[in-house]
Design a protein around this motif. Sequence first.
Motif, mmCIF file in Angstrom:
data_model
loop_
_atom_site.group_PDB
_atom_site.id
_atom_site.type_symbol
_atom_site.label_atom_id
_atom_site.label_comp_id
_atom_site.label_asym_id
_atom_site.label_seq_id
_atom_site.Cartn_x
_atom_site.Cartn_y
_atom_site.Cartn_z
ATOM 1 N N LEU A 44 28.588 32.200 13.609
ATOM 2 C CA LEU A 44 27.178 32.600 13.592
ATOM 3 C C LEU A 44 26.928 33.841 14.422
ATOM 4 N N PRO A 45 27.614 34.146 14.859
ATOM 5 C CA PRO A 45 27.268 35.624 15.641
ATOM 6 C C PRO A 45 28.270 36.683 14.674
ATOM 7 N N ALA A 46 29.270 36.542 14.220
ATOM 8 C CA ALA A 46 30.146 37.218 13.125
ATOM 9 C C ALA A 46 28.914 37.309 12.065
ATOM 10 N N VAL A 47 27.949 36.705 11.362
ATOM 11 C CA VAL A 47 26.816 36.295 10.386
ATOM 12 C C VAL A 47 26.146 36.971 11.078
ATOM 13 N N LEU A 48 25.089 37.030 11.970
ATOM 14 C CA LEU A 48 24.257 37.290 12.563
ATOM 15 C C LEU A 48 24.036 38.810 12.816
ATOM 16 N N GLN A 49 26.229 39.568 13.668
ATOM 17 C CA GLN A 49 25.513 40.673 13.551
ATOM 18 C C GLN A 49 26.237 41.707 11.812
ATOM 19 N N HIS A 50 26.714 41.082 10.960
ATOM 20 C CA HIS A 50 27.251 41.243 9.776
ATOM 21 C C HIS A 50 26.232 41.239 9.651
ATOM 22 N N ASP A 51 24.586 40.837 9.386
ATOM 23 C CA ASP A 51 23.660 41.228 8.279
ATOM 24 C C ASP A 51 23.057 41.977 8.923
ATOM 25 N N LEU A 52 22.986 42.848 10.364
ATOM 26 C CA LEU A 52 21.820 43.154 10.954
ATOM 27 C C LEU A 52 22.911 44.693 10.596
ATOM 28 N N LEU A 53 24.203 44.593 10.788
ATOM 29 C CA LEU A 53 25.101 46.150 9.985
ATOM 30 C C LEU A 53 24.530 46.454 8.725
ATOM 31 N N VAL A 213 20.427 34.733 5.679
ATOM 32 C CA VAL A 213 21.653 34.150 5.864
ATOM 33 C C VAL A 213 21.391 32.949 7.071
ATOM 34 N N GLU A 214 19.953 32.715 7.927
ATOM 35 C CA GLU A 214 19.380 31.981 8.668
ATOM 36 C C GLU A 214 18.639 30.563 8.309
ATOM 37 N N GLU A 215 18.896 30.816 6.940
ATOM 38 C CA GLU A 215 18.509 29.572 6.035
ATOM 39 C C GLU A 215 19.109 28.980 5.186
ATOM 40 N N ASP A 216 19.574 30.321 4.305
ATOM 41 C CA ASP A 216 20.935 29.883 3.166
ATOM 42 C C ASP A 216 21.748 29.662 3.440
ATOM 43 N N PRO A 217 22.940 28.744 3.007
ATOM 44 C CA PRO A 217 23.352 28.433 3.286
ATOM 45 C C PRO A 217 24.720 29.182 2.610
ATOM 46 N N ALA A 218 24.317 29.381 1.033
ATOM 47 C CA ALA A 218 25.238 30.343 0.014
ATOM 48 C C ALA A 218 25.322 32.087 1.121
ATOM 49 N N ALA A 219 23.898 32.664 1.334
ATOM 50 C CA ALA A 219 24.235 33.945 1.572
ATOM 51 C C ALA A 219 25.020 33.966 3.348
ATOM 52 N N PHE A 220 24.729 33.113 4.343
ATOM 53 C CA PHE A 220 25.261 32.854 5.184
ATOM 54 C C PHE A 220 27.015 33.123 5.148
ATOM 55 N N MET A 221 26.838 31.943 3.955
ATOM 56 C CA MET A 221 28.875 31.801 3.756
ATOM 57 C C MET A 221 29.216 33.321 3.275
ATOM 58 N N ALA A 269 25.491 22.615 1.756
ATOM 59 C CA ALA A 269 24.600 22.717 2.689
ATOM 60 C C ALA A 269 24.086 21.869 3.350
ATOM 61 N N GLU A 270 24.588 20.849 3.400
ATOM 62 C CA GLU A 270 24.478 19.430 4.193
ATOM 63 C C GLU A 270 25.030 19.928 5.253
ATOM 64 N N GLY A 271 26.076 20.458 5.935
ATOM 65 C CA GLY A 271 26.620 21.214 7.353
ATOM 66 C C GLY A 271 26.884 22.606 7.693
ATOM 67 N N PHE A 272 25.598 22.889 6.765
ATOM 68 C CA PHE A 272 24.876 24.658 7.140
ATOM 69 C C PHE A 272 23.958 23.692 8.111
ATOM 70 N N ALA A 273 23.001 23.389 7.290
ATOM 71 C CA ALA A 273 22.054 22.810 7.638
ATOM 72 C C ALA A 273 22.060 21.513 9.388
ATOM 73 N N ALA A 274 23.395 21.041 9.024
ATOM 74 C CA ALA A 274 23.160 19.960 10.643
ATOM 75 C C ALA A 274 23.747 22.131 11.296
ATOM 76 N N ALA A 275 24.317 21.886 11.364
ATOM 77 C CA ALA A 275 24.696 23.310 12.651
ATOM 78 C C ALA A 275 24.085 23.493 12.838
ATOM 79 N N MET A 276 22.946 23.989 11.759
ATOM 80 C CA MET A 276 21.585 25.240 12.397
ATOM 81 C C MET A 276 20.871 24.610 13.232
#
Length: 443
Positions: A44-53, A213-221, A269-276
């Motif tokens: 999650l930290p790497a994703v949020l930061q890379h999305d901001l980049l 990225v905080e809502e879409d599992p494909a975008a996150f991964m 999708a299930e794992g992403f939703a559970a973790a978030m």
Amino acid sequence: MRFRGQTPAEAERAPARPDAVPADPEQRRARARTLAELATTYGLPAVLQHDLLRRETWGPDAQPLSTFRHERTVATPAFGGFRVPNVDTLYSSAWVDLTGGPVDVTLPDVGARYYTLQLLDAFSGTTNISRRTVGDARRFTLVPPGSPWPDDADGDDPGTRLAVAVDSRVMWVLMRIQVGHDDLATVRALQDEVRLEPHGRSTVAPEQPAGAVEEDPAAFMETLDAALRLQGHPVADDALVAQLRSIGIGGTEPFDAASLDEATAQGLAEGFAAAMEVVSANRALLGTPTPGGWTRVADKGRHGHRHLNRAIMNFVGLGANVVDENTSFNTYVDADGQPLDGRRAYEIDLDDAPDCEAFWSITLYEAATGMLYDAPERRHSVGSASGGRTDVAAGRIVVGPDAPGSGAWLPTPAGPFFLVLRIYVPGPQVVAGAWTPPPVRPR
């Protein structure tokens, strides 16, 4: 593991086949769910930061790499960089590209004013260039992994550059310079004097954002895979990252959600939703409760392998600084343990103000968004020497919908809110935990 008499080639030979993938669809779904939960919490930290980049370096208003984008006013409710911004400093943000080698940093003389250049690696690990860490030094060289140490760094002459080792190929540099009520022009001029000078040529191409990225599992991964390809990962995380190849992350080809079979995609999708859901539901676990009902936010920028702590911290707000530079407390509840609600009024008795070498402030945010409330006259904060509307060395602070007859005032929205107390360069009593904030008492 290596045994006596065994050659490195025998011990370290890479396996010829990828990890097994269950043939049964239900088993594939269950395994994909497990790995997706792991990937989400870890990444999650790497994703949020890379999305901001991506968002800041793509499109018609793109920010070039290794240049600062300066905020020219203190944060407002429309601030779009990240959640829970302060209103004590002017922010400047740069994505420093070290793929071509070291980058030189030169700072102006800021006098006694508080400042820091917070250097964040891809997983939010933090190093500071500030008066606390480097004294009066103003010339530095950022040295990326694998680069030789500069010959002219770390000499005895004060004019030589100090070398600073960093851990990522692209570092997020978040600069903060203290600003008062009437010195915006001065701070803007200081921002403009900061220099970034790369030694070599960039190899990083701008990337289009992948989506929510905080809502879409494909975008996150997809974003996690891209971040790992650009930045790499700590050697200590090799075993963890290797497991993610089974769901298409970190393999020989970029992540492609369309190539996943139905069972794997469902499990992902299930794992992403559970973790978030876990991350979102446990925002209150950022630190240690204090007797007054506040939580002391702990281990900012220093998480080690405590991946859930790190994920929660970055979900609440990117760019959290280490406690030595900025000790912070937050509270969502009053002295009776009831949620703070802006339709009521509260008092904070700060006769015993926090000890600090710089200054402190208390800022109010809307609970639902983590952003500033659109307060009357932009009264977002009170503190000892901050950018808020009212400065108070100590005394009574009223938090509520109506202005008091005396004392500092923080206006509230008509609903849930929370408070953040920031102590810049805290004194020993604060660092040791001997000082904690007084409770927020209903009036």
